[in-house]
Design an enzyme around this catalytic site. Sequence first.
Site, PDB file in Angstrom:
ATOM      1  N   ASP A  88       9.089 -14.766   2.385  1.00  0.00           N
ATOM      2  CA  ASP A  88       8.190 -13.102   2.285  1.00  0.00           C
ATOM      3  C   ASP A  88       8.540 -12.430   3.603  1.00  0.00           C
ATOM      4  O   ASP A  88       8.252 -13.070   4.464  1.00  0.00           O
ATOM      5  CB  ASP A  88       6.799 -13.391   1.883  1.00  0.00           C
ATOM      6  N   ASP A 109       9.958  -7.756  -1.443  1.00  0.00           N
ATOM      7  CA  ASP A 109      10.284  -8.617  -0.119  1.00  0.00           C
ATOM      8  C   ASP A 109      10.144 -10.106  -0.222  1.00  0.00           C
ATOM      9  O   ASP A 109       9.797 -10.656   0.630  1.00  0.00           O
ATOM     10  CB  ASP A 109       9.442  -7.788   0.911  1.00  0.00           C
ATOM     11  N   GLU A 110      10.304 -10.499  -1.463  1.00  0.00           N
ATOM     12  CA  GLU A 110       9.733 -11.840  -1.854  1.00  0.00           C
ATOM     13  C   GLU A 110      10.767 -12.449  -2.649  1.00  0.00           C
ATOM     14  O   GLU A 110      11.113 -11.864  -3.732  1.00  0.00           O
ATOM     15  CB  GLU A 110       8.335 -11.778  -2.239  1.00  0.00           C
TER      16      GLU A 110
HETATM   17  P1  TTP Z   1       3.488  -7.657   1.215  1.00  0.00           P
HETATM   18  O1  TTP Z   1       4.375  -8.846   1.150  1.00  0.00           O
HETATM   19  O2  TTP Z   1       2.260  -7.821   0.364  1.00  0.00           O
HETATM   20  O3  TTP Z   1       3.043  -7.008   2.617  1.00  0.00           O
HETATM   21  P2  TTP Z   1       3.901  -6.823   3.885  1.00  0.00           P
HETATM   22  O4  TTP Z   1       5.395  -7.393   3.802  1.00  0.00           O
HETATM   23  O5  TTP Z   1       3.645  -5.326   4.335  1.00  0.00           O
HETATM   24  O6  TTP Z   1       3.206  -7.792   5.062  1.00  0.00           O
HETATM   25  P3  TTP Z   1       2.978  -9.324   4.959  1.00  0.00           P
HETATM   26  O7  TTP Z   1       3.444  -9.554   6.702  1.00  0.00           O
HETATM   27  O8  TTP Z   1       1.575  -9.708   4.961  1.00  0.00           O
HETATM   28  O9  TTP Z   1       3.913  -9.813   3.879  1.00  0.00           O
HETATM   29  O10 TTP Z   1       4.186  -6.562   0.476  1.00  0.00           O
HETATM   30  C1  TTP Z   1       5.438  -5.929   0.519  1.00  0.00           C
HETATM   31  C2  TTP Z   1       5.592  -4.468   0.477  1.00  0.00           C
HETATM   32  O11 TTP Z   1       5.143  -3.925  -0.508  1.00  0.00           O
HETATM   33  C3  TTP Z   1       5.032  -3.775   1.635  1.00  0.00           C
HETATM   34  O12 TTP Z   1       5.441  -3.917   2.886  1.00  0.00           O
HETATM   35  C4  TTP Z   1       4.698  -2.664   1.376  1.00  0.00           C
HETATM   36  C5  TTP Z   1       4.282  -2.587  -0.142  1.00  0.00           C
HETATM   37  N1  TTP Z   1       3.018  -2.695  -0.754  1.00  0.00           N
HETATM   38  C6  TTP Z   1       2.271  -1.548  -0.935  1.00  0.00           C
HETATM   39  O13 TTP Z   1       3.110  -0.501  -0.950  1.00  0.00           O
HETATM   40  N2  TTP Z   1       0.932  -1.539  -1.278  1.00  0.00           N
HETATM   41  C7  TTP Z   1       0.270  -2.731  -1.312  1.00  0.00           C
HETATM   42  O14 TTP Z   1      -1.011  -2.789  -1.298  1.00  0.00           O
HETATM   43  C8  TTP Z   1       0.957  -3.745  -0.924  1.00  0.00           C
HETATM   44  C9  TTP Z   1       0.108  -5.086  -0.890  1.00  0.00           C
HETATM   45  C10 TTP Z   1       2.215  -3.728  -0.511  1.00  0.00           C
HETATM   46 MG    MG Z   2       5.863  -9.400   2.991  1.00  0.00          MG
END
Ligand code: TTP
Ligand code: MG
Length: 361
Positions: A4, A104-105
């Site tokens: 991720d 992103d996963e």
């Molecule tokens: P995530 O992987 O949940 O969050 P992240 O990558 O920003 O942070 P982390 O370091 O905790 O992994 O989500 C991936 C992308 O999806 C994030 O960059 C932006 C988008 N997203 C939204 O637009 N709204 C949301 O509520 C969430 C959780 C994510």
């Molecule tokens: Mg992320």
Amino acid sequence: MLVDLDYFFAQAEELKNPSLTDKPVVVCVYSGRSEDSGAVSTANYLARKFGVKSGMPIFLAKRKLENAGAVFLPVDSEYYESVSGNVMTTLRDYADRFEQVGIDEAYLDVTAKTCGNFADAKVLALKVKNHLKTEQRLSCSIGIGPNKIVAKIAADIQKPDGLTIVEPNQVGKFLSPLPVARLPGVGAKTKERMQTLGISTIGDLAKSDVQKLMAVFGKTLGTFFHNASLGVDEEPVQEKEEVESISRIATLKQDTRDLNIILELMYRLCKDVYSAIAQDELFFKTVSIVGIMKDLKIHTRSRTLGDPMSDYEILRGTVRDLVERFLDETDQELRRVGVKVSNLTKEEKGQKQLTSFVERE
Ligand code: TTP
Ligand code: MG
């Protein structure tokens, strides 16, 4: 293995403009109604230190970051998609089987590559991290476990730039002290319901009677929670099928039922949807509109066409017709509207049949 990317949209913005790296960065979905209306999409870890989170109203994030030299940026989806595409191509090579689950996963089944050996899996994960860091200048967090659910929870536990390995004999010890909200599928409401049953940790859940869970949450969810709490998950890592639908949604400047104002926004959404399907060379057979009303009730209307189409005018015309009919059926004002195409295929089936017909002649 679950990989991720850390604070993905904000990290991608830092990549675009490295001078942002030492500032709080907040990526926002602006609703367009007024200057600061909308929600935070994500924020870098510096901004998170001030209490900024995904989903938070923009004005609140601005308040928390007052005088912190923060930068607020609008989402740039096309750019994030392209960064994501490069990352996924890199990751795919490290897996026996690969499954992207979000922008992103991704899950990587590395069982064969590592002969099921967790020490080898750790070496592989470090290689993946290093590869993304040096070639794409991106950091990620990785979880490794005997199955998808354990890997996912492990990846979430240590961020950013984390690596968490949970071997099969450590699963119980790893999961039991964690709050139930760490389990995928346990949101605020479920967490509250579990709390009333005296369940606050995954360990509490593991000790609960499965019959009781099924009585409260239904058979499917009850069984899922029971298995998840024990770290049991049989779901294979599987390449996803083609995208099933493409949709765009937006908020009207003000609540209205004026056909022209609604169509003006919907035609813009049609253009976005159309450019996405044209880029992927897709044909659509079903067109849907969604209307979110003043009272937040959601209505959809769909039409399935006789043949798969790739024509912009047909999309636009069908949307127009659906909107006109829908406005006839309701007297409420609309707040948000959306356009969706589904039943997507790569080929125009009608044309293909015609071609083979001609060939046989
Ligand atoms: P995530 O992987 O949940 O969050 P992240 O990558 O920003 O942070 P982390 O370091 O905790 O992994 O989500 C991936 C992308 O999806 C994030 O960059 C932006 C988008 N997203 C939204 O637009 N709204 C949301 O509520 C969430 C959780 C994510
Ligand atoms: Mg992320």
